[in-house]
Scaffold this active site. Structure first.
Site, PDB file in Angstrom:
ATOM      1  N   THR A  16      51.189  10.822  -9.792  1.00 29.90           N
ATOM      2  CA  THR A  16      49.804  10.618  -9.348  1.00 29.90           C
ATOM      3  C   THR A  16      49.279  11.870  -8.646  1.00 29.90           C
ATOM      4  OG1 THR A  16      50.341   8.284  -9.062  1.00 29.90           O
ATOM      5  CG2 THR A  16      48.306   9.054  -8.044  1.00 29.90           C
ATOM      6  N   ALA A  17      50.126  12.470  -7.791  1.00 29.17           N
ATOM      7  CA  ALA A  17      49.665  13.635  -7.022  1.00 29.17           C
ATOM      8  C   ALA A  17      49.346  14.805  -7.958  1.00 29.17           C
ATOM      9  CB  ALA A  17      50.723  14.041  -6.005  1.00 29.17           C
ATOM     10  N   GLU A  51      50.067   1.455  -6.208  1.00 21.78           N
ATOM     11  CA  GLU A  51      49.081   0.792  -7.063  1.00 21.78           C
ATOM     12  C   GLU A  51      47.886   0.233  -6.299  1.00 21.78           C
ATOM     13  OE1 GLU A  51      51.651  -1.732  -9.650  1.00 21.78           O
ATOM     14  OE2 GLU A  51      51.767   0.180 -10.713  1.00 21.78           O
ATOM     15  N   ALA A  52      47.899   0.370  -4.981  1.00 22.50           N
ATOM     16  CA  ALA A  52      46.752  -0.095  -4.192  1.00 22.50           C
ATOM     17  C   ALA A  52      46.101   1.113  -3.539  1.00 22.50           C
ATOM     18  CB  ALA A  52      47.212  -1.076  -3.127  1.00 22.50           C
ATOM     19  N   LYS A  80      39.880  -4.478  -5.043  1.00 22.83           N
ATOM     20  CA  LYS A  80      40.506  -4.690  -3.731  1.00 22.83           C
ATOM     21  C   LYS A  80      39.428  -4.635  -2.656  1.00 22.83           C
ATOM     22  CE  LYS A  80      43.748  -2.655  -0.474  1.00 22.83           C
ATOM     23  NZ  LYS A  80      44.638  -1.528  -0.168  1.00 22.83           N
ATOM     24  N   THR A 347      47.921   4.236   2.008  1.00 24.42           N
ATOM     25  CA  THR A 347      47.298   5.484   2.452  1.00 24.42           C
ATOM     26  C   THR A 347      47.813   6.740   1.746  1.00 24.42           C
ATOM     27  OG1 THR A 347      48.834   5.284   4.308  1.00 24.42           O
ATOM     28  CG2 THR A 347      46.526   4.788   4.729  1.00 24.42           C
TER      29      THR A 347
HETATM   30  C1  FAD Z   1      57.563   1.697  -2.093  1.00 21.20           C
HETATM   31  C2  FAD Z   1      56.321   2.518  -2.248  1.00 21.20           C
HETATM   32  C3  FAD Z   1      55.096   1.881  -2.415  1.00 21.20           C
HETATM   33  C4  FAD Z   1      53.926   2.642  -2.502  1.00 21.20           C
HETATM   34  N1  FAD Z   1      52.716   2.029  -2.579  1.00 21.20           N
HETATM   35  C5  FAD Z   1      51.582   2.761  -2.504  1.00 21.20           C
HETATM   36  C6  FAD Z   1      50.308   2.162  -2.518  1.00 21.20           C
HETATM   37  O1  FAD Z   1      50.166   0.953  -2.667  1.00 21.20           O
HETATM   38  N2  FAD Z   1      49.224   2.963  -2.407  1.00 21.20           N
HETATM   39  C7  FAD Z   1      49.330   4.311  -2.269  1.00 21.20           C
HETATM   40  O2  FAD Z   1      48.322   4.989  -2.082  1.00 21.20           O
HETATM   41  N3  FAD Z   1      50.525   4.922  -2.342  1.00 21.20           N
HETATM   42  C8  FAD Z   1      51.640   4.181  -2.438  1.00 21.20           C
HETATM   43  N4  FAD Z   1      52.850   4.805  -2.499  1.00 21.20           N
HETATM   44  C9  FAD Z   1      52.901   6.257  -2.598  1.00 21.20           C
HETATM   45  C10 FAD Z   1      52.600   6.665  -4.025  1.00 21.20           C
HETATM   46  O3  FAD Z   1      53.526   6.060  -4.902  1.00 21.20           O
HETATM   47  C11 FAD Z   1      52.676   8.175  -4.176  1.00 21.20           C
HETATM   48  O4  FAD Z   1      51.902   8.796  -3.183  1.00 21.20           O
HETATM   49  C12 FAD Z   1      52.135   8.599  -5.508  1.00 21.20           C
HETATM   50  O5  FAD Z   1      52.735   7.894  -6.542  1.00 21.20           O
HETATM   51  C13 FAD Z   1      52.329  10.067  -5.716  1.00 21.20           C
HETATM   52  O6  FAD Z   1      53.655  10.367  -6.034  1.00 21.20           O
HETATM   53  P1  FAD Z   1      53.966  11.876  -6.382  1.00 21.20           P
HETATM   54  O7  FAD Z   1      53.113  12.272  -7.516  1.00 21.20           O
HETATM   55  O8  FAD Z   1      53.886  12.656  -5.125  1.00 21.20           O
HETATM   56  O9  FAD Z   1      55.513  11.832  -6.793  1.00 21.20           O
HETATM   57  P2  FAD Z   1      56.238  11.252  -8.102  1.00 21.20           P
HETATM   58  O10 FAD Z   1      55.547  10.108  -8.692  1.00 21.20           O
HETATM   59  O11 FAD Z   1      57.659  11.064  -7.683  1.00 21.20           O
HETATM   60  O12 FAD Z   1      56.162  12.437  -9.151  1.00 21.20           O
HETATM   61  C14 FAD Z   1      56.998  13.569  -9.051  1.00 21.20           C
HETATM   62  C15 FAD Z   1      56.851  14.426 -10.288  1.00 21.20           C
HETATM   63  O13 FAD Z   1      57.595  15.600 -10.073  1.00 21.20           O
HETATM   64  C16 FAD Z   1      58.338  15.873 -11.255  1.00 21.20           C
HETATM   65  N5  FAD Z   1      59.550  16.608 -10.889  1.00 21.20           N
HETATM   66  C17 FAD Z   1      60.442  16.319  -9.938  1.00 21.20           C
HETATM   67  N6  FAD Z   1      61.451  17.208  -9.968  1.00 21.20           N
HETATM   68  C18 FAD Z   1      61.154  18.081 -10.958  1.00 21.20           C
HETATM   69  C19 FAD Z   1      61.805  19.213 -11.502  1.00 21.20           C
HETATM   70  N7  FAD Z   1      62.982  19.638 -11.044  1.00 21.20           N
HETATM   71  N8  FAD Z   1      61.212  19.863 -12.510  1.00 21.20           N
HETATM   72  C20 FAD Z   1      60.030  19.459 -13.016  1.00 21.20           C
HETATM   73  N9  FAD Z   1      59.380  18.394 -12.556  1.00 21.20           N
HETATM   74  C21 FAD Z   1      59.934  17.702 -11.542  1.00 21.20           C
HETATM   75  C22 FAD Z   1      58.661  14.508 -11.837  1.00 21.20           C
HETATM   76  O14 FAD Z   1      58.987  14.597 -13.223  1.00 21.20           O
HETATM   77  C23 FAD Z   1      57.356  13.784 -11.578  1.00 21.20           C
HETATM   78  O15 FAD Z   1      56.461  14.075 -12.633  1.00 21.20           O
HETATM   79  C24 FAD Z   1      54.014   4.056  -2.454  1.00 21.20           C
HETATM   80  C25 FAD Z   1      55.268   4.684  -2.363  1.00 21.20           C
HETATM   81  C26 FAD Z   1      56.417   3.929  -2.250  1.00 21.20           C
HETATM   82  C27 FAD Z   1      57.733   4.630  -2.136  1.00 21.20           C
END
Ligand code: FAD
Length: 511
Positions: A16-17, A51-52, A80, A347
């Site tokens: 997502t980020a 997802e929220a 929501k 958040t």
């Molecule tokens: C239990 C839980 C519930 C949550 N519920 C909510 C919610 O309701 N609302 C909300 O706003 N947020 C929620 N969050 C937070 C939310 O899930 C994250 O902020 C959001 O999904 C963003 O994740 P991300 O993109 O930072 O990381 P990730 O989804 O982990 O993505 C990481 C990416 O980095 C890549 N990557 C990692 N290592 C390498 C590598 N060595 N080489 C190349 N690529 C790599 C992976 O392939 C992946 O594409 C929740 C989190 C948790 C743990």
């Protein structure tokens, strides 16, 4: 002397980020010759939850030029209007945190001060009776806020629930097809730093390829590949304040109503979320591993599912807190790579959004003026701390008796939160602090939910007698009743505006 502008950005991570950053950066920087590349590993999965949202997500949609309906159709989205907190004050109780206000302020005195006056005179009508989105949500209804509200009653907002995987796919397609973001699949195995200034020069992939850039955005999730691992920026750990450090997530089929809100149910060692989507319900138990084992938490979640499980349990470990510097040298982290505050108030996604906006507001050139990073980091740290305080109030405010909850009540609170509580308990005032994400009505909903009240009302509320207030309060409730009568069942709203093409209509029947 002209500085050298940034010409290339490498986003590391396609969760997502990463894709949110790709879309907003590519939209805002489109008139500049800056190449944006996103690299993601085909072998390392995204976190798969999240997802929220909060209403600010709709500003993000506007900023990248998409509508709510488009996103909701593509991601099985639902509405929501806030969060229902079940069993938090004590088992058997419930309250609602709406994205809206209570009553109508008068003569610069907040409505709840008049309400306190009536309460002291014996009126037992709950504060929530004066909040339009709460009343709609509790009936599983959806109504859109008026564009020009006639008074405070119409001032409310809404957010969405979505399938995180589908949302990332939607953003990924858009970034590549419409915005020219280059997509590289590969697993990063290392990063090279410039020996002179310590900045990141390039990352190497396990297949031997190398990717370089001027600016690196670390969206690699909990691994924090660049900021944490390569640049070794330490982590400020708040586990001693917020007890939960694990979660188990498991989607299931619909068995209950299609509520236009998230439900959070307190449990002995944490709490359980319920996020209804069009095609399924997201569920998870967020817990303290000091108070329950993984097996027990999983078993509890499975027992509590309202429908049939649709996947194996997804076990997640986390540490609450954030990197002490989220921008270091030529690297800015977003999402889980920057920090994590547990999902109680949804958040994390809004922190990604504000992080991208803040980067754009402090956009560097290739000199990477450290004052830009310092200001970015100062604001980011404040934003995290304010949210931490709000979450902490949820754990501190209840009266549950299990060990985890008793420990939370006995915590030595950060002074910023202690001050807010003292102020509210003394006078019912709701202080505002710099970079607060949650505004006074949100704090009020928590105090009201936990039945924490001052012993007096604002002296300025005495400009109306309790009898006068009784009449006005009756009119407010009638106005809310009229608005609620015009609202649509949530399921109809979804079917009429944003039903996902291939999804069967939700089985749930709204009340
Ligand atoms: C239990 C839980 C519930 C949550 N519920 C909510 C919610 O309701 N609302 C909300 O706003 N947020 C929620 N969050 C937070 C939310 O899930 C994250 O902020 C959001 O999904 C963003 O994740 P991300 O993109 O930072 O990381 P990730 O989804 O982990 O993505 C990481 C990416 O980095 C890549 N990557 C990692 N290592 C390498 C590598 N060595 N080489 C190349 N690529 C790599 C992976 O392939 C992946 O594409 C929740 C989190 C948790 C743990």
């Amino acid at each position: 002397m002209a500085n050298e502008p940034i010409r290339s950005i490498l986003i590391v991570g396609g969760g997502t980020a990463g894709w949110m950053a790709a879309n907003l950066l590519a939209t805002r920087l489109r008139r500049l010759p800056i190449e944006i590349t996103l690299v993601e590993s085909p072998d390392i999965r995204t976190v798969g939850v999240g997802e929220a949202t909060v209403p600010a997500i709709r500003d993000y949609f506007r900023a990248i030029g998409v509508t709510e309906a488009e996103v909701m159709r593509a991601s099985q989205g639902t509405v929501k209007l806030g969060i229902e907190f079940r069993d938090w004050r004590a088992p058997g109780t419930s309250f609602f945190h709406p994205f809206g206000r209570y009553g109508v302020d008068a003569f610069s005195v907040p409505f709840h001060q008049y309400w306190l006056k009536r309460r002291m005179a014996g009126d037992e009508t709950p504060l929530s009776a004066y909040c339009l989105p709460t009343q709609a949500a509790m009936r599983n209804l959806m109504l859109l806020p008026p564009e020009q509200p006639a008074n405070d009653l119409g001032v409310f907002d809404w957010a969405i629930h979505f399938d995180a995987g589908l949302f990332a796919r939607f953003l990924s397609q858009r970034a590549q097809d419409d915005l020219g973001v280059r997509h590289v699949e590969g697993t990063i195995s290392g990063a090279k730093r410039d020996t002179e200034n310590g900045r990141i020069a390039s990352v190497s992939l396990s297949d031997g390829r190398t990717l370089d850039a001027d600016l690196f955005i670390d969206c690699s999730g909990f691994r924090s590949l660049l900021l944490g691992q390569t640049l070794e920026v330490p982590y400020e750990d708040w586990t001693h304040l917020l007890p939960c450090d694990r979660a188990v997530a498991m989607p299931c089929t619909h068995g209950d109503e299609l509520t236009p809100y998230t439900r959070s149910t307190a449990l002995p060692a944490g709490w359980q979320w319920r996020i209804p989507l069009q095609h399924r319900v997201g569920n998870g138990y967020v817990y303290s591993s000091r108070h329950i084992s993984d097996d027990e938490a999983t078993a509890t979640l499975i027992t509590n599912l309202e429908g049939e499980a649709l996947a194996e349990p997804n076990m997640l470990r986390f540490r609450t807190g954030h990197r002490t510097r989220v921008w270091e040298k030529n690297c800015v982290a977003l999402g889980l790579a920057a920090g994590f505050l547990e999902p109680l108030e949804s958040t994390s996604i809004v922190l990604i959004q504000s992080g991208i906006e803040r980067l754009l507001a402090h956009f560097p050139d290739r000199d990477f003026d450290p004052t830009l990073a310092d200001e970015f980091n100062r604001i980011t740290a404040l934003e995290y701390a304010r949210i931490r305080d709000f979450l902490l109030l949820h754990y501190w405010g209840g009266q549950r008796n299990e060990p985890m909850w008793r420990e939370c009540r006995a915590l030595d609170l950060p002074e910023t939160l202690a001050q807010r509580i003292r102020t509210f308990k003394g006078s019912g005032k709701l202080p505002r602090f710099e970079w607060d994400s949650f505004q006074p009505p949100s704090w009020l909903s928590m105090f009201a939910g936990f039945d924490i009240w001052p012993p007096r009302h604002d002296p300025l509320a005495d400009q109306f007698s309790t009898e006068e207030l009784a009449g006005t309060f009756g009119q407010i409730r009638e106005a809310i009743g009229r608005a609620v009568a015009l609202a649509s069942p949530h399921a109809d709203f979804i079917a009429d505006t944003c039903a996902a093409p291939s999804s069967p209509q939700p089985a749930a029947v709204p009340v």
